[in-house]
Design a protein around this motif. Structure first.
Motif, short mmCIF file in Angstrom:
data_model
loop_
_atom_site.label_atom_id
_atom_site.label_comp_id
_atom_site.label_asym_id
_atom_site.label_seq_id
_atom_site.Cartn_x
_atom_site.Cartn_y
_atom_site.Cartn_z
N PHE A 28 0.85 -1.19 0.00
CA PHE A 28 0.00 0.00 0.00
C PHE A 28 0.89 1.24 0.00
O PHE A 28 1.50 1.58 1.00
CB PHE A 28 -0.90 -0.01 1.24
N ASN A 29 0.95 1.91 -1.13
CA ASN A 29 1.84 3.06 -1.35
C ASN A 29 1.04 4.34 -1.14
O ASN A 29 0.07 4.59 -1.85
CB ASN A 29 2.39 2.98 -2.77
N ASN A 30 1.48 5.15 -0.20
CA ASN A 30 0.78 6.42 0.03
C ASN A 30 1.35 7.55 -0.84
O ASN A 30 1.07 8.71 -0.59
CB ASN A 30 0.76 6.81 1.50
N THR A 31 2.12 7.18 -1.83
CA THR A 31 2.67 8.09 -2.85
C THR A 31 3.64 9.15 -2.30
O THR A 31 3.89 10.15 -2.96
CB THR A 31 1.55 8.78 -3.69
N LYS A 32 4.19 8.90 -1.12
CA LYS A 32 5.27 9.78 -0.65
C LYS A 32 6.49 9.55 -1.53
O LYS A 32 6.71 8.44 -2.04
CB LYS A 32 5.61 9.46 0.82
N PRO A 33 7.33 10.56 -1.73
CA PRO A 33 8.52 10.36 -2.56
C PRO A 33 9.36 9.18 -2.08
O PRO A 33 9.68 9.08 -0.89
CB PRO A 33 9.28 11.69 -2.39
N ASN A 34 9.65 8.28 -2.99
CA ASN A 34 10.48 7.09 -2.80
C ASN A 34 9.80 5.95 -2.02
O ASN A 34 10.42 4.92 -1.80
CB ASN A 34 11.82 7.43 -2.16
N ALA A 35 8.55 6.11 -1.66
CA ALA A 35 7.82 4.98 -1.05
C ALA A 35 7.73 3.83 -2.05
O ALA A 35 7.82 2.66 -1.67
CB ALA A 35 6.43 5.41 -0.60
N ASP A 36 7.61 4.16 -3.33
CA ASP A 36 7.52 3.11 -4.36
C ASP A 36 8.80 2.28 -4.40
O ASP A 36 8.75 1.06 -4.57
CB ASP A 36 7.20 3.72 -5.73
N ILE A 37 9.94 2.91 -4.21
CA ILE A 37 11.21 2.17 -4.24
C ILE A 37 11.28 1.20 -3.06
O ILE A 37 11.67 0.04 -3.21
CB ILE A 37 12.41 3.15 -4.22
N ILE A 38 10.89 1.67 -1.89
CA ILE A 38 10.87 0.80 -0.70
C ILE A 38 9.98 -0.41 -0.95
O ILE A 38 10.38 -1.55 -0.72
CB ILE A 38 10.38 1.59 0.53
N LEU A 39 8.78 -0.16 -1.43
CA LEU A 39 7.82 -1.25 -1.62
C LEU A 39 8.24 -2.19 -2.75
O LEU A 39 7.92 -3.38 -2.70
CB LEU A 39 6.42 -0.67 -1.86
N GLU A 40 8.96 -1.69 -3.75
CA GLU A 40 9.47 -2.56 -4.83
C GLU A 40 10.51 -3.54 -4.29
O GLU A 40 10.63 -4.66 -4.78
CB GLU A 40 10.12 -1.72 -5.93
N GLU A 41 11.29 -3.13 -3.32
CA GLU A 41 12.36 -3.97 -2.79
C GLU A 41 11.85 -5.12 -1.91
O GLU A 41 12.50 -6.16 -1.83
CB GLU A 41 13.35 -3.12 -1.98
N ILE A 42 10.74 -4.94 -1.28
CA ILE A 42 10.26 -5.94 -0.33
C ILE A 42 10.01 -7.30 -0.97
O ILE A 42 10.58 -8.30 -0.52
CB ILE A 42 9.02 -5.41 0.43
N PRO A 43 9.23 -7.40 -2.05
CA PRO A 43 8.98 -8.74 -2.61
C PRO A 43 10.24 -9.39 -3.18
O PRO A 43 10.32 -10.62 -3.21
CB PRO A 43 7.93 -8.50 -3.69
N LYS A 44 11.21 -8.60 -3.59
CA LYS A 44 12.46 -9.17 -4.10
C LYS A 44 13.22 -9.93 -3.02
O LYS A 44 14.07 -10.75 -3.32
CB LYS A 44 13.38 -8.05 -4.64
N ASN A 45 12.91 -9.62 -1.78
CA ASN A 45 13.64 -10.20 -0.66
C ASN A 45 12.82 -11.19 0.16
O ASN A 45 13.23 -11.57 1.26
CB ASN A 45 14.14 -9.07 0.25
N LEU A 46 11.67 -11.59 -0.35
CA LEU A 46 10.84 -12.57 0.35
C LEU A 46 10.90 -13.90 -0.39
O LEU A 46 10.93 -13.94 -1.61
CB LEU A 46 9.38 -12.09 0.43
#
Length: 162
Positions: A28-46
């Motif tokens: 769930f991205n609240n569209t803050k700057p760079n929140a998308d980058i954080i959320l993109e990294e999570i599934p790569k590491n699960l």
């Protein structure tokens, strides 16, 4: 006289749902700057075959009922990013709404706003709401610096989803 919006109140306890087997996660991205980058990294590491659902909402406003219902279709919702007063407030309130739908949540807040996030959750009867930190600031950073800061946050998320 200064009044705190976090004053003691008679409150109902908000149950925090256990994280069980995870087959679907909503990011769930609240569209803050760079929140998308954080959320993109999570599934790569699960590990595992986890279906990822994505949703967005405005940073300084609550999620619509429709967005909450969509996010509640998963086994876990990870919300990002609380790194200022209004966005942290709405992120925590959205997490509480999701917990009330029996959807477990993990909310990512910067270390500068995580104390406020925990106080707000406690004021709403949810002192055990899962809040993980990322080192402040995030906005204005290059992608690689955001990814580097996200590594520790992912370790903390994994502690909750074992």
């Amino acid at each position: 006289m200064i009044l705190s919006p976090l004053a003691e109140t008679e409150k109902k306890e908000t149950s925090i749902n256990k994280i069980g087997k995870i087959e679907k996660i909503t990011l769930f991205n609240n569209t803050k700057p760079n929140a998308d980058i954080i959320l993109e990294e999570i599934p790569k590491n699960l590990k595992g075959n986890i279906k990822i659902l994505r949703s967005t909402k405005p940073a300084g406003a609550p999620a619509t009922d429709k967005k909450i219902q969509e996010a509640a279709q998963s086994d876990l919702c990870i919300l990002a990013l609380g790194d200022c007063g209004s966005c942290t407030t709405w992120l925590i309130l959205d997490a509480l709404r999701l917990e009330k739908t029996e959807t477990p949540t993990i909310t990512i807040c910067s270390d500068k706003f995580s104390k406020f996030a925990k106080e707000l959750a406690t004021a709403h009867g949810a002192p055990k709401l899962r809040i993980v930190e990322i080192k402040h600031p995030i906005a204005g950073l290059e992608k690689q610096k955001v990814i580097k800061k996200t590594k520790q946050t992912i370790k903390d998320i994994k502690k909750h989803i074992r």
